[in-house]
Design an enzyme around this catalytic site. Structure first.
Site, short mmCIF file in Angstrom:
data_model
loop_
_atom_site.label_atom_id
_atom_site.label_comp_id
_atom_site.label_asym_id
_atom_site.label_seq_id
_atom_site.Cartn_x
_atom_site.Cartn_y
_atom_site.Cartn_z
N ARG A 1 0.86 -1.19 0.00
CA ARG A 1 0.00 0.00 0.00
C ARG A 1 0.89 1.23 0.00
NH1 ARG A 1 -4.84 0.28 4.16
NH2 ARG A 1 -3.15 0.80 5.58
N ASP B 1 4.49 -6.27 9.45
CA ASP B 1 5.52 -5.91 10.43
C ASP B 1 5.48 -6.85 11.64
OD1 ASP B 1 6.67 -3.86 9.03
OD2 ASP B 1 5.40 -2.31 9.89
N ASP C 1 -0.09 -3.53 12.00
CA ASP C 1 0.45 -3.87 10.67
C ASP C 1 0.82 -5.35 10.65
OD1 ASP C 1 2.19 -2.15 8.21
OD2 ASP C 1 2.43 -4.31 8.53
N THR D 1 -1.21 7.40 -0.53
CA THR D 1 -2.52 7.27 -1.20
C THR D 1 -3.31 6.06 -0.72
OG1 THR D 1 -1.60 5.85 -2.93
CG2 THR D 1 -1.49 8.23 -3.31
C1 PRP Z 1 -1.31 -4.97 4.28
C2 PRP Z 1 -2.10 -6.25 4.30
C3 PRP Z 1 -2.86 -6.18 3.01
C4 PRP Z 1 -3.13 -4.70 2.87
C5 PRP Z 1 -4.55 -4.44 3.27
O1 PRP Z 1 -0.19 -5.10 3.48
O2 PRP Z 1 -1.31 -7.39 4.45
O3 PRP Z 1 -2.14 -6.66 1.90
O4 PRP Z 1 -2.24 -4.03 3.77
O5 PRP Z 1 -4.88 -3.12 3.08
P1 PRP Z 1 -5.90 -2.63 1.97
O6 PRP Z 1 -7.09 -3.50 2.08
O7 PRP Z 1 -6.19 -1.21 2.36
O8 PRP Z 1 -5.24 -2.72 0.63
P2 PRP Z 1 0.88 -3.91 3.29
O9 PRP Z 1 0.49 -3.06 2.14
O10 PRP Z 1 1.10 -3.24 4.60
O11 PRP Z 1 2.17 -4.68 2.82
P3 PRP Z 1 3.04 -5.79 3.57
O12 PRP Z 1 2.22 -7.05 3.64
O13 PRP Z 1 4.22 -5.92 2.68
O14 PRP Z 1 3.40 -5.28 4.94
N1 URA Z 2 -2.77 -3.41 6.69
C1 URA Z 2 -2.48 -3.94 7.90
O1 URA Z 2 -1.50 -4.69 8.05
N2 URA Z 2 -3.26 -3.63 8.94
C2 URA Z 2 -4.33 -2.82 8.81
O2 URA Z 2 -5.03 -2.57 9.81
C3 URA Z 2 -4.62 -2.28 7.54
C4 URA Z 2 -3.82 -2.61 6.50
#
Ligand code: PRP
Ligand code: URA
Length: 209
Positions: free
Chosen positions: A104, A203, A200, A108
Site C-alpha cells: 500500500r 511488520d 500492521d 494514497t
Molecule cells: C497490508 C495487508 C494487506 C493490505 C490491506 O499489506 O497485508 O495486503 O495491507 O490493506 P488494503 O485493504 O487497504 O489494501 P501492506 O500493504 O502493509 O504490505 P506488507 O504485507 O508488505 O506489509
Molecule cells: N494493513 C495492515 O497490516 N493492517 C491494517 O489494519 C490495515 C492494513
C-alpha cells in the site's frame, strides 16, 4: 454478490484475541497466524470436489474418495499473506502456490504491484487468495484483478480480519468471489488501519517494526 462467511468457532476467536494483543511476540504471532489459517482452511475447503480412487485395505479392494489436491492454488498477497501459506499447506499439501507482491502506498493507500508469479494452469484451479487483512480492499481487489487477467476463474478470498469498508469494495469489484474471514471489525481509522484490528500484519509477522 459474493457471500461473506465469518468463522466464529471458539478456537479461532480465542487465537485471534491473542493475535491482536500488542504484547504478543513475533514468534507467537507467526504461529497463531499459521494455526488460524489451518482452522479456516478446514472450513473453507468444505465444498472442494472429490475424486474416486481405488485403494486396497488389508481386507479388500475398495473405492474411496480423495481430494483433487492438484486442482488448488494458494496465492498469498506479499508480504503478510505468506504467513497463512504454511497452515493451509499442512491440510492441502499438493496445492500449487503463486505469489502476488503488492504494497500500500503510504500516502494514497493505493496498492502498487511489484511481483506476480502464478501457476501456469491457474484457470483450471480453485484459487485461494490469502491475506490476513482486508482494510480498504484495494490490495485484495488488485490481486484478484491480476489473477483474472491471467486466466483465473474460480477465486475465494481468505483473510483473518476485515473492515466493513473492504468487504463492500470487494463485493462491488468481484461479486463472484466468496470471502472467508475470522472477524469483521468496526471501521478504518484515518490511516486506513483496521479498528480494533491488530496493527500492521506484515511488520508483526516479520518483526520489522
Ligand atoms: C497490508 C495487508 C494487506 C493490505 C490491506 O499489506 O497485508 O495486503 O495491507 O490493506 P488494503 O485493504 O487497504 O489494501 P501492506 O500493504 O502493509 O504490505 P506488507 O504485507 O508488505 O506489509
Ligand atoms: N494493513 C495492515 O497490516 N493492517 C491494517 O489494519 C490495515 C492494513
Amino acid at each position: 454478490m459474493g457471500n461473506v462467511f465469518v468463522f466464529d468457532h471458539p478456537l479461532i476467536q480465542h487465537k485471534l484475541a491473542i493475535l491482536r494483543d500488542k504484547n504478543t511476540s513475533t514468534k507467537d504471532f507467526r504461529e497463531l497466524v499459521k494455526e488460524i489459517s489451518m482452522l479456516m482452511t478446514f472450513e473453507a475447503t468444505r465444498t472442494l470436489p472429490l475424486k474416486e480412487v481405488e485403494i486396497e485395505t488389508p481386507i479388500c479392494k475398495a473405492t474411496m474418495r480423495m481430494l483433487k489436491g492438484e486442482d488448488i492454488a494458494i496465492v498469498p498477497i506479499l508480504r503478510a499473506g505468506l504467513g497463512m501459506v504454511e497452515g493451509m499447506q499442512a491440510l492441502v499439501p499438493n496445492a500449487k502456490v503463486g505469489h502476488i507482491g503488492l504494497y500500500r502506498d503510504p500516502e494514497t493507500h493505493m496498492p502498487v504491484e511489484y511481483y506476480c508469479k502464478l501457476p501456469a494452469d491457474i484457470g483450471e484451479r480453485q484459487v485461494f487468495v490469502v491475506d490476513p487483512m482486508l482494510a480498504t480492499g484495494g490490495s485484495a481487489v488488485a490481486a484478484i484483478d491480476f489473477i483474472k487477467e491471467r486466466g483465473g476463474k474460480k477465486v475465494i478470498f481468505l483473510c483473518l480480519i476485515a473492515a466493513p469498508e473492504g468487504i463492500e469494495v470487494m463485493q462491488q469489484a468481484h461479486p463472484d468471489v466468496d470471502i472467508f474471514i475470522a472477524a469483521k471489525d468496526s471501521h478504518l481509522n484515518e490511516h486506513a488501519y483496521i479498528v480494533p484490528g491488530l496493527g500492521d500484519a506484515g511488520d508483526r509477522l516479520f518483526g520489522t517494526k
